[in-house]
Design a protein around this motif. Structure first.
Motif: not given
Length: 728
Positions: A79, A83, A370, A372
């Motif tokens: 990570e 986001t 995305l 996430g």
């Protein structure tokens, strides 16, 4: 020792565990909401900087992709920066919690939420908000909570708390509301043109659920909470307050009545600087630290005087600093098509706030990816908000967008998303960029107004025009005043920032932040109605500039053509390693590389849809024909016109269309015996053939003989071929 607390919350289990994890934090709880698990921790610093001019609160929301069984994308498999969703979640937790810390408390507080497991039907954001409040409330940190938050949806006319993914798909309201047991103090919502009365009912419905969560926290706090810490504050004597007031109050009162923003701020700053300088010179004999403390006190007193004067002017005198009535909107002006080469542009000015919004249309394949925790992995509509320092006449940091820019962009995106056409109607990726050129309050709502006009100017068939307005609240004891179209000072010194965006039919987005403990139903109702009236006025100005979306997109925007092929044929269009589609794109665009900006774009969807984009209609048509020919299937027993492309002793090869060839065996060239193929045909000849179908090796067999003598057997012949046979 580990303790476990459980609550059946609206049919789902909410479990809190304490005493096993993160025991060195000031407060820590593990919150389980179904299979969603979040660890919330609070740490309060024992050190304090009393001279700081802000409360150092940091709220983090850390998304761990292992929580949904994903490995991060990209080359670095861990990570990285938060986001957009993580940033918005952290802001959503910060906003209802910040007003609950006592005035004058300056010890640094860090609240960290680590998302460990996610069940999509049970919101990790709401679990984190609950955990943040509880971890802080059980610690020694001074905190006037607890607070809690819930999501509210509406399915088939019925309100739902924390809707599942399936319910959210059909809900016309996406509302997040937070507050204490007594009042609401934060709202974030998107909705499909919902009425003010329905939105108010949704807010109150959510507050009833919040009361249940707060009561659950209170039972836990009573059992495991620890005494609150003693903390230092900057003590200011009444004598010093009176002395500074005598020097500054009258002059500040006069300065705050100046209408022009920059002139007003310059006058106020000059008075403050003069008084600070006076106290600095008079007290040069003090030790350095003592002098800094004195100046900090002087500064705080001046800010308090400014705060009180502002409230008196608005609430008691019913006068606004720029002379407007309480419900009056600042002067409005609009313009479109300022930028000739962009796909759509618009300028919206409200007083000293101005947004230049620009629309860019791209292929569906240019959507945002995305990475996430949500099951949603892409989006085709984006609104990005930029706030340069020159917009407020100052210098400062430039770099990646901060939390504020991300939050304002998300609010504008949520408002306009409600009227964006689906991709079947308008197969484009749509990006709106709002450049704030001047700001004196409510720039996010100016972005919505400018963005709406830019979309219509770009030919995006939005369902209805959208406008936004920001409302304010000024309280003085039991008295209050609601302000329409707040400017910077009214936002900074006021008690509420209440943004409402929508169409003439209803609300599309809502956001509320307050600096007091909460607001009542009556204030909410009044603010919503006042905002509706203002929104309709702004919509009249917008539609006077451009009444509806243009029928065609800009000549500089890519045009589209959509058709459907057999999904099983997609692999034939792509080819091995993308070889075929690359060849088509390069040849039809007359470019060397697919990445060339002038190259035609082709999106192949799983359902067989083919969407072709280019500014040149001829290139689109040629590309479409190439693909159609590539996937076109030869029907058995049907006649076709083809071109001889190769002649062999055993027969000839005939191209029916580009990419489709079949063999006419020498025995199928004519009724009579053929000695040499070249006696009948040569390369380049156009002949009529009948399809005999494919052999067991997938080769297409054709017959000239059966095509030339169809009277011997009834044939399936298309009109074009019949005409050609008759001519022969």
């Amino acid at each position: 020792m580990k303790k476990v607390f459980e609550l059946d919350f609206r049919g789902r289990k909410l479990v809190v565990e304490h005493g096993e994890m993160a025991k060195q934090a000031s407060g820590a709880v593990l919150v389980r909401y179904g299979d969603t698990v979040v660890l919330s921790t609070t740490v309060v610093s024992k050190q304090v900087n009393l001279l700081a001019d802000f409360f150092p609160l940091m709220v983090l929301y850390q998304e761990k992709l292992y929580s949904v069984g994903k490995i991060p994308g990209g080359f670095i498999k861990r990570e990285g920066r938060p986001t957009e969703n993580a940033t918005l979640a952290a802001r959503m937790i910060d906003r209802p919690m910040r007003p609950m810390f006592p005035e004058g408390f300056k010890n640094e507080v860090q609240i960290v939420n680590t998302v460990l497991s996610v069940e999509q039907d049970n919101s990790p954001e709401m679990a984190a908000m609950f955990g943040s409040s509880l971890a802080t409330a059980i610690s020694e940190t001074p905190f006037d909570g607890p607070i809690a938050g819930v999501k509210v949806g509406r399915v088939n006319g019925e309100f739902v708390i924390n809707p599942t993914l399936e319910q959210a798909e059909v809900s016309d309201i996406d509302l997040t509301v937070a507050g204490t047991k007594d009042a609401i103090n934060m709202v974030e919502a998107g909705s499909k043109e919902v009425s003010e009365s329905d939105m108010l009912d949704a807010l109150l419905f959510g507050h009833e659920a919040i009361k249940e969560l707060v009561a659950f926290q209170e039972t836990i706090i009573a059992e495991i909470g620890v005494p609150k810490m003693a903390y230092k504050t900057l003590e200011i004597s009444d004598d010093l307050k009176a002395e500074i007031s005598a020097l500054a109050a009258k002059r500040l009162d006069e300065a705050m009545r100046i209408k022009d923003k920059l002139e007003k701020y310059e006058a106020i700053d000059a008075i403050k600087s003069e008084i600070v300088e006076q106290y600095t010179v008079q007290n040069e004999h003090l030790k350095e630290q003592d002098l800094k403390e004195l100046i900090a006190k002087v500064t705080l007193v001046l800010e308090d005087i400014e705060y009180e004067i502002f409230r008196r002017i608005v609430v008691k005198e019913k006068t606004r600093a720029d002379g407007r009535a309480m419900t009056e909107i600042r002067p409005l002006s609009t313009d479109i098509d300022l930028l000739p080469r962009t796909h759509g542009s618009a300028l919206f000015t409200r007083g000293q706030t101005q947004s230049l919004s620009v629309v860019t249309l791209g292929a569906l394949g240019e959507h945002q990816i995305l990475d996430g925790l949500s099951i949603e992995d892409q989006k085709r509509f984006m609104l990005h908000y930029n706030f340069p320092q020159f917009s407020v006449g100052s210098t400062g940091r430039y770099g990646a967008p901060g939390r504020r820019e991300v939050g304002h962009g998300a609010l504008g995106e949520r408002a306009l998303l409600q009227v964006i056409p689906d991709e079947a109607t308008f197969p484009y990726t749509i990006r709106v960029v709002s450049e704030i050129l001047e700001s004196n309050g409510s720039s996010s709502q100016a972005s919505i107004c400018a963005g709406c006009m830019a979309l219509m100017a770009a030919g995006v068939p939005i369902k209805a025009p959208v406008a936004g307005i920001a409302m304010g609240l000024i309280t003085d004891g039991d008295d209050y005043t609601i302000l329409t179209d707040i400017q910077g000072m009214e936002d900074h010194l006021g008690d509420m920032d209440f943004k409402v965006a929508g169409t003439k039919n209803g609300i599309c987005a809502l956001q509320m932040d307050i600096k007091i403990k909460g607001i009542t139903k009556e204030i909410l109702k009044e603010a919503l109605e006042q905002a509706r009236s203002a929104r309709l006025q702004i919509l009249d100005v917008i539609t006077a500039q451009i009444s509806e979306p243009r029928k065609e997109v800009s000549k500089y925007a890519p045009k589209t053509y959509t058709f459907t092929i057999n999904p099983e044929k997609i692999k034939d269009v792509i080819g091995r390693g993308g070889e075929m589609i690359t060849k088509i794109i390069c040849e039809e665009s007359n470019v060397d590389l697919v990445t060339d900006m002038n190259a035609v774009k082709v999106d192949l969807e799983d359902d067989g849809r083919v969407i072709i984009y280019h500014t040149d209609a001829d290139i689109i048509e040629r590309t479409a024909n190439r693909i159609k020919n590539l996937v076109r299937e030869v029907e058995k027993d049907k006649l076709y016109t083809g071109t001889v492309v190769k002649v062999e002793d055993f027969g000839c090869f005939v191209e029916l269309w580009p990419g489709c060839e079949g063999l006419v065996h020498v025995s199928q060239l004519d009724e009579k015996r053929v000695e040499k193929t070249s006696d009948i045909v040569k390369v380049g000849d156009e002949i009529i053939v009948k399809s005999l179908g494919y052999d067991n090796r997938g080769r297409l067999n054709l017959s000239r003989k059966q095509a030339l003598f169809p009277e011997k057997k009834k044939e399936k012949i298309d009109k074009k071929v019949v005409d050609q046979v008759n001519e022969k």
